[in-house]
Design a protein around this motif. Structure first.
Motif, mmCIF file in Angstrom:
data_model
loop_
_atom_site.group_PDB
_atom_site.id
_atom_site.type_symbol
_atom_site.label_atom_id
_atom_site.label_comp_id
_atom_site.label_asym_id
_atom_site.label_seq_id
_atom_site.Cartn_x
_atom_site.Cartn_y
_atom_site.Cartn_z
ATOM 1 N N UNK A 217 0.697 -0.948 -0.338
ATOM 2 C CA UNK A 217 -0.320 0.130 -0.362
ATOM 3 C C UNK A 217 0.790 1.370 -0.100
ATOM 4 N N UNK A 218 3.091 0.956 0.654
ATOM 5 C CA UNK A 218 3.276 2.696 0.443
ATOM 6 C C UNK A 218 4.377 2.399 -0.861
ATOM 7 N N UNK A 219 4.111 1.379 -1.026
ATOM 8 C CA UNK A 219 4.798 1.706 -2.500
ATOM 9 C C UNK A 219 4.944 2.388 -3.660
ATOM 10 N N UNK A 220 3.252 2.447 -4.341
ATOM 11 C CA UNK A 220 2.821 3.424 -5.136
ATOM 12 C C UNK A 220 2.775 4.703 -4.615
ATOM 13 N N UNK A 221 2.748 4.404 -3.555
ATOM 14 C CA UNK A 221 2.442 6.319 -2.865
ATOM 15 C C UNK A 221 3.565 6.770 -1.991
ATOM 16 N N UNK A 222 4.102 6.135 -2.084
ATOM 17 C CA UNK A 222 5.828 7.330 -2.598
ATOM 18 C C UNK A 222 6.105 7.446 -3.854
ATOM 19 N N UNK A 223 5.988 6.405 -4.360
ATOM 20 C CA UNK A 223 6.220 7.631 -5.760
ATOM 21 C C UNK A 223 5.240 8.831 -6.313
ATOM 22 N N UNK A 224 3.665 8.547 -5.739
ATOM 23 C CA UNK A 224 2.791 9.725 -6.416
ATOM 24 C C UNK A 224 3.310 11.174 -5.620
ATOM 25 N N UNK A 225 3.838 10.628 -3.615
ATOM 26 C CA UNK A 225 4.037 11.555 -2.898
ATOM 27 C C UNK A 225 5.697 12.447 -3.277
ATOM 28 N N UNK A 226 6.610 11.862 -4.153
ATOM 29 C CA UNK A 226 7.713 12.276 -4.672
ATOM 30 C C UNK A 226 7.313 13.200 -5.517
ATOM 31 N N UNK A 227 6.177 12.916 -6.755
ATOM 32 C CA UNK A 227 5.732 13.476 -7.508
ATOM 33 C C UNK A 227 5.006 14.858 -6.772
ATOM 34 N N UNK A 228 4.192 14.527 -6.782
ATOM 35 C CA UNK A 228 3.903 15.968 -5.713
ATOM 36 C C UNK A 228 4.911 16.669 -5.272
ATOM 37 N N UNK A 229 6.154 15.906 -4.962
ATOM 38 C CA UNK A 229 7.057 17.168 -4.273
ATOM 39 C C UNK A 229 7.604 17.646 -4.981
ATOM 40 N N UNK A 230 7.977 16.990 -5.888
ATOM 41 C CA UNK A 230 8.499 17.691 -7.182
ATOM 42 C C UNK A 230 7.220 18.976 -8.440
ATOM 43 N N UNK A 231 6.557 19.061 -8.325
ATOM 44 C CA UNK A 231 5.384 19.592 -8.610
ATOM 45 C C UNK A 231 5.316 21.114 -7.746
ATOM 46 N N UNK A 232 5.108 20.740 -6.178
ATOM 47 C CA UNK A 232 5.100 21.694 -5.152
ATOM 48 C C UNK A 232 6.304 23.354 -4.874
ATOM 49 N N UNK A 233 7.722 21.686 -5.339
ATOM 50 C CA UNK A 233 8.935 22.620 -5.008
ATOM 51 C C UNK A 233 8.553 24.008 -6.407
ATOM 52 N N UNK A 234 7.981 23.002 -8.156
ATOM 53 C CA UNK A 234 8.643 24.147 -9.098
ATOM 54 C C UNK A 234 7.481 24.805 -8.634
ATOM 55 N N UNK A 235 5.933 25.259 -8.297
ATOM 56 C CA UNK A 235 5.390 26.180 -8.134
ATOM 57 C C UNK A 235 5.861 27.093 -7.437
ATOM 58 N N UNK A 236 6.878 26.324 -6.144
ATOM 59 C CA UNK A 236 7.276 27.956 -5.386
ATOM 60 C C UNK A 236 8.866 27.710 -5.821
ATOM 61 N N UNK A 237 9.380 27.408 -6.823
ATOM 62 C CA UNK A 237 10.216 28.275 -7.625
ATOM 63 C C UNK A 237 9.758 29.497 -8.442
#
Length: 365
Positions: A217-237
């Protein structure tokens, strides 16, 4: 008995609660707190008889009204139960200002609800309240309280709604440990990043320490987490560049030499000034927790991290060609955007003092 003789229900024969306890704020007290207020064990037992004004909520914890406990009352009672001192030290009466929680703190879904997670159920809807205690505590789970023992030192709690709450990362790890639905885990992890509660690296590190990263239940969720983190960081930039008046760069581009090999992608590039910005959105490796994600030290040598090695090699190649690479982290963009804008602006202004960079081909990434 005549028709006018009043009935004498059981509740009328029970002792009335002490008057000085009628205004207790939380309406939930431990046995020690009741004794400190002058209520004996016999009086407490009498008040908790069937039909009485009080009830036994948890071992050693009492609810000072007859109705069902509310979400906050269950939360308060769980902390009083888990925070009880060892038997050897219970003879000392608690101080009037002592809430009675000891080192216990709320964790799991209840903690996430207090942190404001929309994906977490409301307190009233939770069937279980997780409470984090030191690993040396000999305490069993009881009724609606699930005792979670720390594997190492307890984290520093956050005070929310008057109660100690585990930090978001620890609360997430404890919540995920009790979930089996991948969609539910994904909602919680991605909200942590999108809503600004935490950074992906900190969440992944805590999940690794908790030993739950390998669960289905966690493996795919971590991939989604990292993708969300990347998108959030780009928005801040993007926001940093526009809100602090920096010139508009080329976004998300690939650099290469004319007719030569690819040099790698960057998140922002000013071709006339040969300045690039790259976001560090790496997460700790899944095998063991990284020690250095809270500061400059990144554990036993950066060269052991393949992601860091690849990044460092790319940066070295670009700088040999005259490109200044500014390294930014999502946390710094969140906590000190103005300072990071100053770093980028300084690099742009220093372009005239440097040797001209090699000509590079810029392609969309």
């Amino acid at each position: 008995m005549t028709q006018n003789t009043p009935l004498s229900p059981l509740s009328s024969r029970l002792p009335r609660p002490p008057h000085h306890l009628q205004d207790v704020t939380h309406r939930v007290l431990s046995a020690a707190q009741l004794r400190a207020r002058g209520v004996s064990a016999a009086q407490t037992s009498a008040h908790c008889l069937p039909g009485g004004p009080w009830q036994h909520l948890l071992p050693g914890v009492y609810l000072l009204h007859p109705g069902p406990p509310g979400g906050r009352e269950r939360l308060h009672g769980a902390l009083l139960y888990a925070g009880r001192p060892p038997v050897s030290s219970r003879r000392t009466p608690p101080e009037p200002t002592d809430p009675g929680f000891g080192e216990a703190m709320v964790t799991g879904l209840a903690a996430l609800a207090l942190h404001g997670f929309a994906a977490a159920p409301e307190l009233e809807a939770l069937h279980r309240i997780d409470v984090l205690v030191p690993r040396t505590r000999r305490l069993r789970s009881s009724r609606f309280v699930e005792v979670v023992r720390a594997t190492a030192a307890l984290p520093e709690p956050v005070l929310l709604a008057g109660v100690p709450v585990a930090p978001v990362e620890r609360a997430l790890a404890d919540a995920v440990a009790g979930l089996t639905e991948a969609a539910e885990v994904t909602r919680l992890l991605t909200e942590a990043v999108r809503a600004g509660h935490s950074e992906p690296a900190a969440v992944v590190r805590e999940l690794s320490v908790a030993g739950v990263l390998g669960r289905p239940a966690v493996v795919g969720a971590v991939d989604a987490l990292l993708a969300a983190g990347r998108a959030a960081a780009e928005e801040r930039l993007y926001a940093m560049v526009r809100e602090h008046g920096l010139p508009e760069p080329l976004w998300n581009v690939e650099l290469r030499l004319p007719g030569g090999p690819e040099l790698g992608g960057v998140d922002a590039y000013w071709p006339d000034l040969a300045v690039a910005v790259e976001l560090d959105t790496r997460a700790p490796r899944f095998g063991a927790p990284e020690k250095g994600w809270r500061g400059g030290n990144r554990g036993p040598g950066r060269a052991e991290d393949p992601q860091w090695s690849a990044y460092a090699a790319k940066r070295e190649r670009l700088e040999r060609l005259g490109v200044t690479v500014v390294h930014l982290t999502p946390r710094k963009l969140c906590e000190a955007a103005e300072q990071q804008a100053t770093v980028v602006r300084t690099a742009l202004m220093a372009a005239d003092d440097r040797e001209p960079a090699s000509y590079l081909v810029v392609l969309p990434r």
